[in-house]
Design a protein around this motif. Structure first.
Motif, PDB file in Angstrom:
ATOM      1  N   GLY A   1     -43.775 -44.416 -21.946  1.00 28.23           N
ATOM      2  CA  GLY A   1     -45.019 -45.323 -21.476  1.00 28.23           C
ATOM      3  C   GLY A   1     -46.202 -44.672 -21.018  1.00 28.23           C
ATOM      4  N   PHE A   2     -45.921 -43.046 -20.933  1.00 29.71           N
ATOM      5  CA  PHE A   2     -47.376 -42.505 -20.217  1.00 29.71           C
ATOM      6  C   PHE A   2     -48.433 -42.599 -20.307  1.00 29.71           C
ATOM      7  CE2 PHE A   2     -49.650 -38.389 -20.099  1.00 29.71           C
ATOM      8  CZ  PHE A   2     -49.613 -38.272 -18.971  1.00 29.71           C
ATOM      9  N   PRO A   3     -49.326 -42.600 -19.446  1.00 37.71           N
ATOM     10  CA  PRO A   3     -49.099 -41.849 -18.280  1.00 37.71           C
ATOM     11  C   PRO A   3     -48.464 -43.552 -17.392  1.00 37.71           C
ATOM     12  CG  PRO A   3     -51.450 -42.491 -18.300  1.00 37.71           C
ATOM     13  CD  PRO A   3     -50.719 -42.659 -20.073  1.00 37.71           C
ATOM     14  N   VAL A   4     -49.247 -44.622 -17.108  1.00 37.49           N
ATOM     15  CA  VAL A   4     -48.723 -45.704 -17.044  1.00 37.49           C
ATOM     16  C   VAL A   4     -48.018 -46.976 -17.539  1.00 37.49           C
ATOM     17  CG1 VAL A   4     -49.044 -46.993 -14.718  1.00 37.49           C
ATOM     18  CG2 VAL A   4     -50.151 -44.436 -14.762  1.00 37.49           C
ATOM     19  N   ARG A   5     -47.249 -47.721 -16.911  1.00 37.57           N
ATOM     20  CA  ARG A   5     -46.726 -48.368 -17.369  1.00 37.57           C
ATOM     21  C   ARG A   5     -46.294 -49.597 -16.265  1.00 37.57           C
ATOM     22  NH1 ARG A   5     -41.136 -48.645 -20.337  1.00 37.57           N
ATOM     23  NH2 ARG A   5     -41.290 -50.479 -20.418  1.00 37.57           N
ATOM     24  N   ALA A   6     -45.764 -50.625 -16.664  1.00 37.60           N
ATOM     25  CA  ALA A   6     -45.848 -52.017 -15.953  1.00 37.60           C
ATOM     26  C   ALA A   6     -44.123 -52.462 -15.922  1.00 37.60           C
ATOM     27  CB  ALA A   6     -45.960 -53.394 -16.061  1.00 37.60           C
TER      28      ALA A   6
END
Length: 314
Positions: free
Chosen positions: A160-165
């Motif tokens: 999920g880079f750079p941000v995931r839930a």
């Protein structure tokens, strides 16, 4: 059906924190997006007083928190009752979703949070769709983390880079990877991955519900070959709430109460173990968990059915 970025899941290790290279990987469209940190941004829009667009440095400058949580795949959304037990226990670092929502200022009529990823493609005869999930606003505000690190390291592209839930205590279909857009709305979105797939009709009910809260479950992690004699039969168990008991049965014998570690303050999995004398030869081992809500792993035919393995003692 759900596609994998590698041909098979790694074997679940019997360790409290699952190493990153042993974590299962799922994608819906055959491959994951390749995002550049310098070009990434997250928009917060819809029923908010102050629409936002945050780049990665801005998000990383917000107050951070840590969360350790069990992470379970529901399985193929076209066959939601087929057991998979793809599961991991992971340490996450990120920004509480509530922090970002407070910056945007949800309007009083907002009731739902839509989470959209950067991955797009074709699935179940629908074309050029994005991956979209939704949660009730109050639940999302209370629980969801915008994570950028897994086990202390930056997210890998496949995770999920750079941000995931990260939506703890929920199936990972709700933990949207490659997160790029958050929408606050008065209604749920009508979408393949919200109202048509990833739904379940519970026993005694007629209307499907979104597949959110994880079931009570267990997974035996004893090696397939063990020494004959006194042997530890162990595994991991998890649920939406804490697991209170795990019973283990050997061959056609009775259920025996296993020793169970407490869950603690974070929504993690728990280790269970039973010491038993095994005669040489093959053995059938089963595990059955019960949680504090009184839910018990069902027999064969459910996605969280009693777990069973075959081992050989020699």
């Amino acid at each position: 059906m759900t596609q994998h970025t590698r041909p098979a899941d790694p074997t679940t290790p019997d360790s409290f924190i699952t190493p990153v290279d042993r974590v299962f990987v799922r994608t819906h469209f055959g491959k994951h997006p390749e995002l550049e940190a310098s070009a990434w941004s997250l928009t917060i829009e819809g029923l908010v007083d102050r629409p936002l667009e945050l780049d990665l440095p801005t998000l990383l400058a917000l107050p951070q928190t840590h969360l350790t949580a069990v992470h379970e795949c529901l399985g193929n959304p076209l066959h939601p009752d087929v057991p998979t037990r793809a599961v991991a226990n992971l340490d996450w670092t990120g920004v509480p979703l509530s922090t970002v929502l407070d910056l945007a200022g949800p309007r009083p009529e907002a009731r739902h949070v839509w989470l959209e990823g950067a991955d797009t493609g074709n699935f179940a005869d629908e074309h050029d769709i994005s991956y979209l999930k939704d949660l009730p606003l109050e639940q999302a505000r209370a629980e969801v983390l915008l994570a950028h690190r897994m086990n202390g390291e930056p997210l890998l592209p496949q995770h999920g880079f750079p941000v995931r839930a990260v939506a703890p205590r929920m199936f990972t279909t709700n933990s949207v990877k490659w997160l790029t857009r958050i929408v606050l709305a008065a209604e749920r979105p009508d979408h393949l991955f919200t109202t048509r797939l990833y739904t379940r009709t519970h026993p005694g009910e007629t209307e499907p519900r979104p597949a959110r809260e994880i079931d009570v479950n267990s997974k035996l992690l004893t090696p397939r070959h063990v020494p004959a004699g006194t042997t530890e039969l162990a595994g991991r168990t998890w649920s939406y709430t804490d697991v209170t008991t795990v019973d283990v049965a050997i061959d056609d014998g009775p259920w025996q109460r296993a020793t169970l570690e407490p869950r603690g303050t974070h929504p993690t999995w728990q280790r269970f173990a039973l010491t038993h004398h095994l005669t040489p030869g093959p053995h059938r081992i089963r595990s059955r968990a019960t949680d504090s809500a009184g839910r018990v792993q069902p027999p064969a035919g459910a996605r969280n059915e009693v777990h069973e393995i075959e081992i050989t003692a020699s």
